[in-house]
Design a protein around this motif. Structure first.
Motif, PDB file in Angstrom:
ATOM      1  N   ASN A 289      -5.295  -7.048   3.835  1.00 38.10           N
ATOM      2  CA  ASN A 289      -6.324  -6.486   2.953  1.00 38.10           C
ATOM      3  C   ASN A 289      -5.992  -5.053   2.557  1.00 38.10           C
ATOM      4  O   ASN A 289      -6.182  -4.650   1.406  1.00 38.10           O
ATOM      5  CB  ASN A 289      -7.693  -6.539   3.641  1.00 38.10           C
ATOM      6  N   MET A 290      -5.500  -4.267   3.516  1.00 39.66           N
ATOM      7  CA  MET A 290      -5.163  -2.875   3.217  1.00 39.66           C
ATOM      8  C   MET A 290      -3.958  -2.805   2.286  1.00 39.66           C
ATOM      9  O   MET A 290      -3.907  -1.943   1.390  1.00 39.66           O
ATOM     10  CB  MET A 290      -4.880  -2.131   4.521  1.00 39.66           C
ATOM     11  N   ALA A 291      -2.965  -3.691   2.484  1.00 41.04           N
ATOM     12  CA  ALA A 291      -1.795  -3.702   1.600  1.00 41.04           C
ATOM     13  C   ALA A 291      -2.205  -3.998   0.167  1.00 41.04           C
ATOM     14  O   ALA A 291      -1.685  -3.401  -0.788  1.00 41.04           O
ATOM     15  CB  ALA A 291      -0.781  -4.736   2.098  1.00 41.04           C
ATOM     16  N   ARG A 292      -3.139  -4.923  -0.005  1.00 43.27           N
ATOM     17  CA  ARG A 292      -3.634  -5.228  -1.343  1.00 43.27           C
ATOM     18  C   ARG A 292      -4.344  -4.018  -1.949  1.00 43.27           C
ATOM     19  O   ARG A 292      -4.109  -3.654  -3.111  1.00 43.27           O
ATOM     20  CB  ARG A 292      -4.605  -6.397  -1.282  1.00 43.27           C
ATOM     21  N   ALA A 293      -5.225  -3.395  -1.154  1.00 37.63           N
ATOM     22  CA  ALA A 293      -5.993  -2.258  -1.668  1.00 37.63           C
ATOM     23  C   ALA A 293      -5.092  -1.088  -2.032  1.00 37.63           C
ATOM     24  O   ALA A 293      -5.251  -0.466  -3.092  1.00 37.63           O
ATOM     25  CB  ALA A 293      -7.033  -1.835  -0.628  1.00 37.63           C
ATOM     26  N   LEU A 294      -4.140  -0.771  -1.145  1.00 39.02           N
ATOM     27  CA  LEU A 294      -3.224   0.336  -1.437  1.00 39.02           C
ATOM     28  C   LEU A 294      -2.333   0.011  -2.628  1.00 39.02           C
ATOM     29  O   LEU A 294      -1.966   0.903  -3.407  1.00 39.02           O
ATOM     30  CB  LEU A 294      -2.364   0.637  -0.204  1.00 39.02           C
ATOM     31  N   GLY A 295      -1.968  -1.272  -2.760  1.00 35.76           N
ATOM     32  CA  GLY A 295      -1.154  -1.667  -3.902  1.00 35.76           C
ATOM     33  C   GLY A 295      -1.855  -1.419  -5.215  1.00 35.76           C
ATOM     34  O   GLY A 295      -1.222  -1.010  -6.203  1.00 35.76           O
ATOM     35  N   GLU A 296      -3.155  -1.658  -5.238  1.00 33.59           N
ATOM     36  CA  GLU A 296      -3.923  -1.377  -6.451  1.00 33.59           C
ATOM     37  C   GLU A 296      -3.925   0.120  -6.760  1.00 33.59           C
ATOM     38  O   GLU A 296      -3.947   0.532  -7.922  1.00 33.59           O
ATOM     39  CB  GLU A 296      -5.357  -1.882  -6.286  1.00 33.59           C
ATOM     40  N   GLN A 297      -3.890   0.942  -5.720  1.00 34.06           N
ATOM     41  CA  GLN A 297      -3.972   2.390  -5.918  1.00 34.06           C
ATOM     42  C   GLN A 297      -2.633   3.006  -6.300  1.00 34.06           C
ATOM     43  O   GLN A 297      -2.569   3.838  -7.213  1.00 34.06           O
ATOM     44  CB  GLN A 297      -4.493   3.064  -4.646  1.00 34.06           C
ATOM     45  N   VAL A 298      -1.587   2.616  -5.589  1.00 37.82           N
ATOM     46  CA  VAL A 298      -0.334   3.381  -5.721  1.00 37.82           C
ATOM     47  C   VAL A 298       0.885   2.539  -6.063  1.00 37.82           C
ATOM     48  O   VAL A 298       1.974   3.085  -6.223  1.00 37.82           O
ATOM     49  CB  VAL A 298      -0.049   4.156  -4.406  1.00 37.82           C
ATOM     50  N   ASN A 299       0.765   1.207  -6.176  1.00 35.45           N
ATOM     51  CA  ASN A 299       1.957   0.386  -6.355  1.00 35.45           C
ATOM     52  C   ASN A 299       1.811  -0.614  -7.495  1.00 35.45           C
ATOM     53  O   ASN A 299       2.331  -1.721  -7.424  1.00 35.45           O
ATOM     54  CB  ASN A 299       2.282  -0.343  -5.041  1.00 35.45           C
ATOM     55  N   ALA A 300       1.078  -0.235  -8.509  1.00 34.72           N
ATOM     56  CA  ALA A 300       0.941  -1.053  -9.728  1.00 34.72           C
ATOM     57  C   ALA A 300       0.456  -2.463  -9.427  1.00 34.72           C
ATOM     58  O   ALA A 300       0.879  -3.432 -10.058  1.00 34.72           O
ATOM     59  CB  ALA A 300       2.271  -1.105 -10.469  1.00 34.72           C
ATOM     60  N   GLY A 301      -0.435  -2.585  -8.450  1.00 41.07           N
ATOM     61  CA  GLY A 301      -1.025  -3.874  -8.138  1.00 41.07           C
ATOM     62  C   GLY A 301      -0.251  -4.723  -7.160  1.00 41.07           C
ATOM     63  O   GLY A 301      -0.769  -5.739  -6.677  1.00 41.07           O
ATOM     64  N   LYS A 302       0.984  -4.368  -6.840  1.00 42.67           N
ATOM     65  CA  LYS A 302       1.753  -5.115  -5.846  1.00 42.67           C
ATOM     66  C   LYS A 302       1.376  -4.638  -4.446  1.00 42.67           C
ATOM     67  O   LYS A 302       1.172  -3.444  -4.232  1.00 42.67           O
ATOM     68  CB  LYS A 302       3.252  -4.916  -6.064  1.00 42.67           C
ATOM     69  N   PRO A 303       1.299  -5.536  -3.470  1.00 43.17           N
ATOM     70  CA  PRO A 303       0.906  -5.119  -2.110  1.00 43.17           C
ATOM     71  C   PRO A 303       1.825  -4.040  -1.557  1.00 43.17           C
ATOM     72  O   PRO A 303       3.053  -4.127  -1.700  1.00 43.17           O
ATOM     73  CB  PRO A 303       1.022  -6.415  -1.292  1.00 43.17           C
ATOM     74  N   SER A 304       1.246  -3.023  -0.951  1.00 37.54           N
ATOM     75  CA  SER A 304       2.016  -1.960  -0.289  1.00 37.54           C
ATOM     76  C   SER A 304       2.094  -2.285   1.193  1.00 37.54           C
ATOM     77  O   SER A 304       1.205  -1.930   1.978  1.00 37.54           O
ATOM     78  CB  SER A 304       1.347  -0.594  -0.500  1.00 37.54           C
ATOM     79  N   TRP A 305       3.153  -2.975   1.572  1.00 34.97           N
ATOM     80  CA  TRP A 305       3.299  -3.394   2.960  1.00 34.97           C
ATOM     81  C   TRP A 305       3.656  -2.200   3.841  1.00 34.97           C
ATOM     82  O   TRP A 305       4.195  -1.210   3.357  1.00 34.97           O
ATOM     83  CB  TRP A 305       4.376  -4.471   3.080  1.00 34.97           C
ATOM     84  N   PRO A 306       3.359  -2.278   5.120  1.00 29.91           N
ATOM     85  CA  PRO A 306       3.683  -1.148   6.008  1.00 29.91           C
ATOM     86  C   PRO A 306       5.170  -0.796   5.965  1.00 29.91           C
ATOM     87  O   PRO A 306       6.034  -1.687   5.892  1.00 29.91           O
ATOM     88  CB  PRO A 306       3.267  -1.655   7.394  1.00 29.91           C
ATOM     89  N   TYR A 307       5.441   0.475   6.019  1.00 28.69           N
ATOM     90  CA  TYR A 307       6.823   0.967   6.112  1.00 28.69           C
ATOM     91  C   TYR A 307       7.401   0.606   7.474  1.00 28.69           C
ATOM     92  O   TYR A 307       8.582   0.273   7.599  1.00 28.69           O
ATOM     93  CB  TYR A 307       6.814   2.483   5.918  1.00 28.69           C
TER      94      TYR A 307
END
Length: 1020
Positions: A289-307
């Motif tokens: 859920n967090m990857a989806r939310a962060l993806g909307e904010q900073v990654n053009a809608g793609k999930p931002s998976w943990p580094y």
């Protein structure tokens, strides 16, 4: 005869324990020899009490002394003497009986010692065989460096950073610390053994990482606790640790509390193991859920998976390993303290047997979690080199020489032949210096005359904790010797008190302050804590240290800096006398406030003092060395000032910014070897479809493709054409979105019943269970998806389903060969290539084929007992047959042998123990479920897994988690569970809680029995 006199005395003392120690103390004896003997007994009893973690037993003490100190000949001579002088007195008869019983105990202990020695010898021999198998790696290092050339990566250290403070990076980092009481403010450090330095470390690490350029968000995952025993703040789902800063583009650090087990109870870490799968599933849901939310904010809608996902301690290490496997994200592990090291220390003490240790500490379950962490981790963070060499070196999954060879080969571009070892790096913990003021680091007047002098006009308000400490002292002007730790026997506080009490010059020169956590009623505390505190009080009374020792009951975490300041103002010294200290964060804290230190020479303090050069190392068992070191630092003012100056000058080596830069640099290097293909998540539609595509002929759907028609108006050829167009449309966007969501299922029924006959062939029970389950689903089948999760191959599944009316197309997914292959019937049974790529990492491939054949065979077994099944092997699964009645190595034993050779894979006995499937490390049936849950967007709590009462050797892993489990009675006749664990391994109850509400038992596998169980879930 001297030894036998001691032996006779011990036996007499055993008889006297009924009268208690008072009888021993009051007995002056009829002879001087006997009086001296009892006096020595009394001294040994006192020492033993101070070291015992549990309540002291005099009988146990003397029996242990007899068994440990005397051989069988002494016992035999004493027994003969007693028999020869036997009379009608009851005491002599009891003495004869005791001799006989203790003699048997001594023989038993010798046998146990012999068995342990044999285990060590076997393990050493296996290590040597593993080294012989790896001889080819040594030859590989001689290859020319231009062979398969890749660019060399320079070694990372504090002077050569590759991490750049790039604000454009938007990294998401996940830290996991499962046990204890974790919160950001007013941490209750020392409340119990689970809430100590690790809690402080992970909270400060989360804050520091969030304040680093390039890091967008840090989540610290821990267990949610709503018990009335603890503060309500531990039940809050989210707690902000640091505010978002516009300057570095961070959205901050947060504590995320995941429900796990009974939330209304505070559970110690030893009892948390059955609930770890629940935590894994809850953490997975949060991260997705967090990857989806962060993806909307900073990654053009793609999930931002943990580094990176970083597990702290064994339990969180297992969680991180599972999450890393599901999400294909690099994992980092920090052990903090290690199970094998603790087991070794407890066995040396001789108070508990291996079985008792495992029962009390669940030590074998912990060790296996640590081994799994080594299997999965890219990097292991340690505090000292000693931790690498003397602690991690005890594990099957790590060999320091092999790790170095493999690292060299990777940098030279030479194949590692399927071997892998995690990178061990030394990154000392950081410290938050925000509470350290300029005055703390200045070399001004350090005494207290300006604060507590006789001239009241010169007094300034002093912190309340100072008053609380100074009220204990007759003369608070003396230099203060400060010790700060939990009341734990390992912290060795009693030796410190004895060293202080028996050194008259030190008593005359200094005061002693003991900060031993927070305590209420000592009798209500845990056994180990209460024993330590009672020993402290008794020793203070014994040496008459009133007015010289402070031991306040309470202190708050924000008051700790003031305690350090008070010790520094008095020109005092900080001491850590622990028997073994993994790192020693308090030493860094003390140095930051200008305190010289005396520390144990066992563990992390060796590296700390080498860097700070501000104190003395001592043997924690040597009282005189401890008192001499303290006296030297306190009495020599020039030495005190020099140590203070060195500590303040070098302390920046342990700052959090330095720690984070080193940490992220090492992670950056590890990611260069980790695959970049991440798990794709299906976008959630605004309005979920009500049916799957396979029901298209029964629906009236309108799609904006090239035509707009109703399905009911089409003839058969046109229906097929429309279906083809729909499938083509669904897959035309690209491979990354080629995800089938079967009509947005509301529930997923997973058949994982391992139905085999004694010879390993599939029984008729499997198709019958499937048929009954689909019948029980009834009219709601459109809302329910079906998945088959099995150790069978696809060919065997087709053969098994021929005898019933169930079609392959009735399933949404087929997970075959113990989780190594995944097929979708709606895609013409084409293998899921994304899943294959997902589980491929660290798969040894062809390199493991012949090795498994050799290692799995029992020494005295026949040649054909273990054979490779060529027709059942695939690129991600090698299958081997076991002859009926033949002996085979259990999973634990075989996995250990492979780990010693650097080979990481998953092993599953299936087909009623007649077949072994060797599959990739990240492939398993339970992990396949998590994979589908993320891909299809179905919550794990909406998945119901149907199993038998026994099954394949991975059966235990299917019982725990957020999914529901239905055990179908009578569906499975033969299983493979006898080949899971060795005799001295952990128990089934340590894997999954047997009283879990998510596990339900059905009386049978008939359709009406299944319907009853589904009704309890409010589905039917």
């Amino acid at each position: 005869m001297g030894e036998n006199e001691w032996l006779n005395g011990y036996l007499e003392a055993i008889l006297d324990v009924g009268a208690g120690r008072r009888a021993i103390e009051s007995s002056n004896g009829s002879s001087k020899k006997k009086s001296n003997l009892r006096k020595r007994f009394d001294e040994k009893i006192q020492i033993h009490i101070e070291k015992e973690e549990k309540l002291f037993s005099p009988t146990k003490y003397f029996v242990e002394e007899v068994i440990s100190s005397f051989d069988e000949a002494d016992l035999h001579r004493t027994w003969i003497k007693v028999v020869a002088t036997r009379n009608s007195r009851e005491r002599n008869n009891r003495l004869e009986n005791i001799c006989w019983r203790i003699w048997h105990l001594a023989r038993k202990k010798k046998q146990i010692a012999w068995d342990d020695a044999q285990k060590l010898v076997r393990r050493r021999l296996e290590r040597e065989k593993a080294a012989e198998d790896l001889s080819e790696l040594s030859e590989g290092e001689k290859e020319k460096s231009d062979s398969h050339f890749v660019t060399d990566i320079s070694r990372i250290n504090s002077d050569n950073q590759i991490w750049s403070d790039d604000k454009s990076r938007q990294l998401y980092i996940v830290l996991i610390s499962l046990h204890g009481l974790v919160r950001g403010e007013n941490m209750e450090l020392g409340r119990d053994s689970d809430t100590g330095g690790q809690v402080k470390y992970v909270v400060e690490l989360a804050r520091a990482l969030a304040n680093t350029n390039g890091v967008h968000r840090v989540d610290l995952l821990t267990r949610q606790i709503t018990s009335p025993e603890v503060d309500s703040s531990y039940g809050e789902p989210i707690e902000m640790l640091s505010c978002p800063s516009d300057g570095i583009g961070s959205c901050g650090a947060y504590i995320i509390r995941i429900p796990c087990g009974p939330c209304d109870k505070y559970i110690p870490k030893e009892s948390l193991w059955p609930y770890v799968p629940e935590f894994i599933d809850g953490a997975l849901g949060h991260i997705v859920n967090m990857a989806r939310a962060l993806g909307e904010q900073v990654n053009a809608g793609k999930p931002s998976w943990p580094y990176v996902i970083h597990g702290h301690y064994a339990d969180a290490g297992e969680v991180a390993a599972r999450l890393s496997g599901v999400l294909n994200v690099p994992m980092v592990l920090t052990g903090h303290s290690l199970g094998r090291n603790k087991l070794e220390q407890l066995l040396k003490q001789g108070r508990l047997s291996r079985e008792d240790i495992n029962t009390t500490y669940k030590i074998l379950r912990r060790i296996e979690a640590e081994e799994l962490g080594l299997d999965s981790a890219e990097m292991v963070v340690t505090s000292t080199r000693q931790e690498i060499e003397e602690q991690w070196g005890l594990y099957d999954g790590f060999d320091i020489q092999l790790e170095r060879k493999l690292r060299i080969r990777r940098r030279r571009g030479v194949t590692c032949l399927g071997r892998f070892m995690p990178r061990m790096v030394v990154i000392p913990p950081g410290m938050d210096f925000s509470s350290v003021t300029t005055q703390d680091s200045s070399d001004g007047d350090g005494d207290l005359r300006s604060l507590i002098g006789t001239d009241r006009t010169q007094k300034r308000p002093i912190p309340s904790i100072w008053s609380e400490i100074m009220r204990f002292f007759t003369n608070p002007h003396k230099p203060m010797i400060l010790a700060l730790s939990r009341p734990d026997p390992k912290k060795n506080v009693t030796t410190l008190i004895k060293a202080f009490g028996e050194c008259q010059p030190l008593r005359e020169l200094a005061n002693l302050t003991l900060i031993l956590g927070n305590r209420g009623d000592i009798e209500e505390m845990s056994d180990s804590s209460s024993v330590v505190l009672m020993s402290v009080l008794k020793l203070i009374d014994k040496y008459d240290l009133y007015g010289q020792v402070a031991y306040p009951k309470h202190h708050k975490q924000p008051e700790v800096p003031e305690i350090y300041r008070l010790a520094a103002k008095t020109k005092g010294v900080f001491i850590n006398p622990a028997l073994v200290e993994p790192f020693g964060l308090t030493l860094i804290e003390a140095a930051a406030y200008g305190l010289p230190i005396v520390a144990t020479k066992h563990g992390g303090p060796v590296d700390i003092l080498k860097a700070l050069n501000n104190g003395v190392l001592v043997d924690p068992y040597d009282q005189k060395a401890t008192s001499d070191a303290l006296l030297k630092l306190v009495a020599d003012k020039n030495l005190w000032h020099e140590c203070r100056k060195n500590g303040l000058k070098n302390i920046q080596h342990f700052s959090w910014p330095e720690h984070c830069r080193n940490y992220l640099s090492y992670v950056e290097q590890c990611k260069n070897y980790h695959p970049n293909n991440h798990l794709s998540v299906m976008p959630i539609p605004e309005e979920p479809l009500s049916e799957s595509l396979r029901g298209v002929e029964d629906l009236s759907l309108k799609f904006s493709i090239d035509i707009d028609v109703k399905v009911g108006e089409l003839d058969a050829p046109n229906k097929q054409e429309l279906t083809d167009i729909l499938i083509q449309k669904a897959t035309s966007i690209g491979k990354s979105t080629n995800i089938y969501c079967p009509g947005r299922r509301q529930w997923l029924y997973v058949v994982s019943v391992d139905c085999y006959s004694r010879n390993g062939s599939t029984t008729k029970a499997l198709p019958l269970v499937i048929k009954n389950l689909m019948q029980a689903a009834g009219t709601k089948s459109g809302q329910i998806g079906f998945v088959l999760l099995t150790g069978l191959s696809l060919i065997e599944i087709k053969e098994a389903l021929k005898s019933c009316q169930v079609k392959l197309e009735d399933f949404d997914a087929l997970v075959c060969k113990s989780g190594s292959e995944m097929y979708y019937p709606w895609r013409d049974l084409i293998v899921d290539e994304d899943y294959e790529a997902h589980i491929e990492y660290r798969w040894p491939g062809e390199n493991i084929k012949s090795i498994v054949m050799r290692l799995a065979k029992i020494e005295d077994g026949a040649e054909n007992d273990f054979m490779q099944l060529i027709n059942q092997c695939s690129s991600r699964c090698y299958s081997y047959s076991i002859k009926l009645g033949a002996k085979a190595r259990n999973i634990d034993d075989l996995r250990q042998r492979l780990r010693m050779r650097g080979l990481r894979c998953n092993l599953v006995y299936t087909h009623a123990a007649s077949r072994l499937n060797v599959i990739p490390l990240f492939a398993s049936r339970d992990q396949a479920l998590r994979y589908l849950s993320v891909r299809w967007g179905i919550e794990l709590s909406k998945i119901i897994v149907f199993v038998g009462e026994r099954g394949d050797t991975d059966f235990e892993s299917l019982l725990g988690g957020l999914h529901k489990t239905v055990i179908l009675r009578g569906s499975v006749e033969y299983g493979s569970e006898m080949l899971v664990h060795s005799e001295d391994s952990y128990k089934k109850n340590d894997m999954a809680s047997q009283d879990c509400t998510n596990i339900v038992r059905a009386k049978g596998f008939e359709a009406h029995e299944i319907s009853k169980v589904l009704g309890s879930f409010r589905i039917m």
